[in-house]
Design a protein around this motif. Structure first.
Motif, PDB file in Angstrom:
ATOM      1  N   GLU A 477     -46.000  14.979 -18.223  1.00 51.77           N
ATOM      2  CA  GLU A 477     -46.215  13.738 -18.968  1.00 51.77           C
ATOM      3  C   GLU A 477     -45.642  13.793 -20.379  1.00 51.77           C
ATOM      4  OE1 GLU A 477     -47.474  10.862 -17.848  1.00 51.77           O
ATOM      5  OE2 GLU A 477     -47.502  11.811 -15.868  1.00 51.77           O
ATOM      6  N   SER A 479     -42.539  13.830 -21.507  1.00 54.82           N
ATOM      7  CA  SER A 479     -41.447  12.872 -21.767  1.00 54.82           C
ATOM      8  C   SER A 479     -41.989  11.464 -21.953  1.00 54.82           C
ATOM      9  CB  SER A 479     -40.428  12.909 -20.629  1.00 54.82           C
ATOM     10  OG  SER A 479     -41.047  12.581 -19.388  1.00 54.82           O
ATOM     11  N   ASN A 480     -43.013  11.082 -21.152  1.00 57.23           N
ATOM     12  CA  ASN A 480     -43.623   9.760 -21.322  1.00 57.23           C
ATOM     13  C   ASN A 480     -44.309   9.652 -22.671  1.00 57.23           C
ATOM     14  OD1 ASN A 480     -42.818   8.874 -18.790  1.00 57.23           O
ATOM     15  ND2 ASN A 480     -44.702   9.525 -17.785  1.00 57.23           N
ATOM     16  N   LEU A 482     -43.583  11.251 -25.449  1.00 55.87           N
ATOM     17  CA  LEU A 482     -42.623  11.206 -26.548  1.00 55.87           C
ATOM     18  C   LEU A 482     -41.732   9.973 -26.514  1.00 55.87           C
ATOM     19  CD1 LEU A 482     -41.560  14.968 -26.772  1.00 55.87           C
ATOM     20  CD2 LEU A 482     -43.412  13.765 -27.946  1.00 55.87           C
ATOM     21  N   SER A 483     -41.869   9.162 -25.475  1.00 59.58           N
ATOM     22  CA  SER A 483     -41.105   7.909 -25.437  1.00 59.58           C
ATOM     23  C   SER A 483     -41.716   6.861 -26.368  1.00 59.58           C
ATOM     24  CB  SER A 483     -41.055   7.363 -24.010  1.00 59.58           C
ATOM     25  OG  SER A 483     -42.366   7.006 -23.557  1.00 59.58           O
ATOM     26  N   ASN A 484     -42.946   7.111 -26.814  1.00 57.53           N
ATOM     27  CA  ASN A 484     -43.621   6.211 -27.747  1.00 57.53           C
ATOM     28  C   ASN A 484     -43.437   6.748 -29.164  1.00 57.53           C
ATOM     29  OD1 ASN A 484     -45.331   4.649 -29.266  1.00 57.53           O
ATOM     30  ND2 ASN A 484     -47.186   5.144 -28.122  1.00 57.53           N
ATOM     31  N   LYS A 485     -42.909   5.928 -30.038  1.00 55.09           N
ATOM     32  CA  LYS A 485     -42.605   6.382 -31.401  1.00 55.09           C
ATOM     33  C   LYS A 485     -43.837   6.894 -32.124  1.00 55.09           C
ATOM     34  CE  LYS A 485     -40.680   4.872 -35.831  1.00 55.09           C
ATOM     35  NZ  LYS A 485     -40.084   3.754 -36.618  1.00 55.09           N
ATOM     36  N   SER A 487     -46.553   8.270 -30.833  1.00 55.91           N
ATOM     37  CA  SER A 487     -47.389   9.134 -29.993  1.00 55.91           C
ATOM     38  C   SER A 487     -47.971  10.318 -30.743  1.00 55.91           C
ATOM     39  CB  SER A 487     -46.583   9.630 -28.791  1.00 55.91           C
ATOM     40  OG  SER A 487     -45.433  10.350 -29.212  1.00 55.91           O
ATOM     41  N   HIS A 519     -39.022  14.927 -32.189  1.00 55.61           N
ATOM     42  CA  HIS A 519     -39.655  13.611 -32.152  1.00 55.61           C
ATOM     43  C   HIS A 519     -40.439  13.353 -33.435  1.00 55.61           C
ATOM     44  CE1 HIS A 519     -41.420  10.021 -30.360  1.00 55.61           C
ATOM     45  NE2 HIS A 519     -42.614  10.436 -30.780  1.00 55.61           N
ATOM     46  N   SER A 523     -39.567  10.239 -35.855  1.00 54.68           N
ATOM     47  CA  SER A 523     -40.566   9.170 -35.957  1.00 54.68           C
ATOM     48  C   SER A 523     -41.258   9.140 -37.306  1.00 54.68           C
ATOM     49  CB  SER A 523     -41.618   9.329 -34.857  1.00 54.68           C
ATOM     50  OG  SER A 523     -42.369  10.529 -35.044  1.00 54.68           O
TER      51      SER A 523
END
Length: 636
Positions: A477, A479-480, A482-485, A487, A519, A523
């Protein structure tokens, strides 16, 4: 909050919008015209505009608007639009055409259910003067229909030739919409439904200011003054005659309070519910329970001392057997006034240690509230209110300052820290969570596909106590996440766990560290990081340890923390996590840009000889790190 289908909240209604539907020529328009004009009508137009019945026509001064509809197929969309905005619905049938009564179950009522309307329904038989020969059969059919469709509030018949009957229908419709019985009572037993009972229990708890489980005369008087002005002594006498156990030495018990509402009837109970902010769906309106808290992504929410003291008193109140723990039955009793148990979600289930019977000690009870406040403050506040907390959100919760400001001040003032736990499969992430809770080591392995949480108090060397929340991030999970700025905004510190006996595990943990560090930099939510090498009892692999040590040096981090959960050798790992979170300006993985800046300062402040040596070491480290990143990018 709550059901948004229909307009049935009716906390303080200004008017009631009721849509009239039914087959063609069943008397929809004639019903409306006869009622508003109080005259016999034989030539009503096929479709009327919305018709207002003023407030002075009703015992409860709330205006009623009847909205006529066409039964033609081409007007179906417009009819459905009107229905979605309705507070109630009238369905007509013609008493002299019994086939229109059958259409209630074959078309009209199923249509309302398909639209997912949650509003009262009144069935009206028109032209009753022409259906005398089928009256008994109609009554039988209606009896079966009301059993099948509980949303029907009442059934009534009338004739447009009798204005008095028609006006009585209008009064019936207004009462049904204002005070619907369906959401409140089971029709067969006339007992309260669970949602209604929960709402009344919450009101009882709110009125029980001294928390003794009963309403004394002062508390009962305040309740009646707010909702139903009446003589206390007469009311007490009526309750005692009906249910003697409704009173004890302290006053009106919960059982008596609930029986009181059987005495008040539907209108009286709805008056009470609306005075306390409930809508027809037994949900509190938004201005009582805020749906969110205004804060920046890197701010967190913590319980105040006032809220904690309230929870301690509540714990003691519901610990009926005085064993120092709330068992499952006692917890169910505590949350009997809430819409549902707040801790049924998986993330709360195993987050604290429980007793053998599944109960909670006081520390575990407070920790679950701490976790819920951190993860979902709006839910936490709602449940505080539901169990009787009378303060506002400002007295219950403290919003921490932004972590960006903490970094500038080089110190965090938080009492609750959240740590994200990263690592590959079999690295020992779950074992670390279990160790925080004091659970014994287990050789068995279970792969967690969902996030797991553990929360406990950690003793500080200086004698203070901080609360640590560990959040295990499944490797699949990451990658999911870290797809949210934002997170990493809620993360106070991140640890990267690897098996010290495995080079592959160490390499994979490093990849995760690089991804998270990148990330964070991109971010703006950079977090302190630690490397934790587990399973030292197996004998660390020299190459694995050399790799993780070199990575920590290259990225400016502390040396890897070596632990063995099996042997109980924890190396103060939880204290060190807290310490890293308390100093958010330290332990940030260094980027190439940061390292260049430090190298420049090194050149200015040191002699040429020491500069040469230092530069050489830095260059070697940077080259190694660049090679690693290059290999990673090539492999991906």
């Amino acid at each position: 909050m709550g059901n948004t289908t229909g307009k049935a909240s009716l906390v303080n209604p200004k008017d009631l919008r009721v849509v009239v539907i039914g087959d063609s020529s069943t008397g929809k328009s004639s019903l409306i015209v006869s009622a508003i004009s109080q005259t016999v009508t034989t030539n009503a137009p096929p479709l009327l505009p919305p018709t207002l019945f003023p407030a002075h026509l009703f015992p409860d001064p709330v205006p009623l608007i009847l909205i006529d509809t066409s039964s033609r197929l081409e007007n179906e969309r417009r009819r459905d639009q009107k229905l979605r905005k309705a507070n109630g619905v009238v369905i007509t049938y013609s008493c002299d055409r019994i086939e229109t009564l059958d259409r209630l179950t074959t078309f009209w009522l199923p249509t309302l259910r398909q639209l997912k309307l949650n509003v009262p329904v009144v069935v009206v038989g028109c032209k009753s003067d022409g259906g005398a020969e089928t009256k008994v059969k109609r009554k039988q059919i209606l009896g079966e229909i009301t059993k099948q469709f509980e949303e029907i509030e009442s059934c009534i018949e009338c004739s447009a030739a009798n204005p008095f009957e028609v006006l009585e229908v209008i009064h019936c419709v207004q009462r049904a919409v204002l005070y619907p019985q369906g959401p409140m009572y089971y029709p067969k037993t006339q007992t309260l439904k669970p949602q209604c009972e929960k709402a009344l229990k919450w009101i009882f708890n709110l009125c029980d200011h001294d928390r003794d489980g009963a309403l004394n005369d002062e508390e009962l008087g305040a309740f009646l003054a707010k909702c139903l002005p009446s003589d206390i002594e007469i009311l007490k006498k009526e309750v005692k005659e009906k249910i003697p156990e409704g009173f004890n030495d302290c006053g009106l018990t919960l059982m008596g309070f609930l029986s009181l509402h059987g005495h008040l009837g539907c209108p009286g109970t709805w008056t009470v519910l609306r005075r306390f902010g409930y809508d027809t769906h037994f949900q509190l309106r938004d201005n009582i329970l805020p749906a969110s808290f205004e804060r920046s992504p890197d701010q967190s929410v913590e319980l105040t001392h006032e809220a904690i003291e309230f929870l301690k008193k509540t714990f003691c109140q519901f610990d009926q057997d005085n064993d120092g723990a709330l068992g499952p039955a006692e917890l169910e009793d505590l949350f009997s006034s809430t819409p549902e148990s707040p801790w049924i979600e998986a993330r709360y289930k195993d987050a604290v240690e429980t007793t053998e019977s599944g109960g909670l000690l006081l520390d575990g009870f407070l920790l679950k509230w701490t976790l819920m406040t951190l993860l979902d403050p709006a839910k936490s506040l709602a449940n505080l209110f539901y169990i009787g907390y009378e303060g506002d959100s400002a007295s219950a919760f403290h919003i921490t300052r932004r972590r960006q400001l903490d970094r500038k001040k080089q110190q965090s003032e938080r009492n609750v820290f959240q740590c994200f736990v990263f690592g590959p499969h079999l690295a020992g992430k779950s074992t670390i969570l279990n160790s925080l809770l004091g659970r014994s080591f287990s050789e068995s392995y279970t792969s967690n596909k969902d996030e797991q949480f553990a929360v406990n108090v950690v003793d500080h060397i200086e004698g203070t106590k901080k609360t640590l929340v560990l959040r295990e991030i499944p490797v699949d999970e990451v990658s999911n996440l870290l797809s949210n700025k934002e997170s990493l905004a809620s993360c106070d510190v991140a640890i990267f766990v690897h098996d010290s006996s495995s080079v592959l595990s160490s390499t994979r943990a490093t990849e995760l560290l690089v991804a998270v560090a990148s990330h964070g930099k991109d971010s703006g939510f950079e977090v302190p990081c630690l490397i934790v090498a587990t399973k030292s009892d197996r004998g660390p692999n020299p190459l694995a340890m050399k790799h993780s040590t070199r990575v920590s040096q290259d990225m400016g981090l502390e040396a890897p923390i070596t632990v063995s959960m099996k042997l109980g050798e924890l190396s103060d790992v939880f204290y060190r996590i807290i310490s890293a979170a308390e100093h958010p300006h330290l332990g940030i993985p260094e980027s190439e840009e940061n390292r260049s800046t430090k190298q420049y300062r090194h050149l200015v402040n040191h002699s040429l000889i020491f500069l040469s040596a230092g530069a050489a070491v830095s260059i070697v480290a940077l080259v190694a790190y660049r090679v690693y990143v290059a290999r990673k990018n090539t492999s991906s």
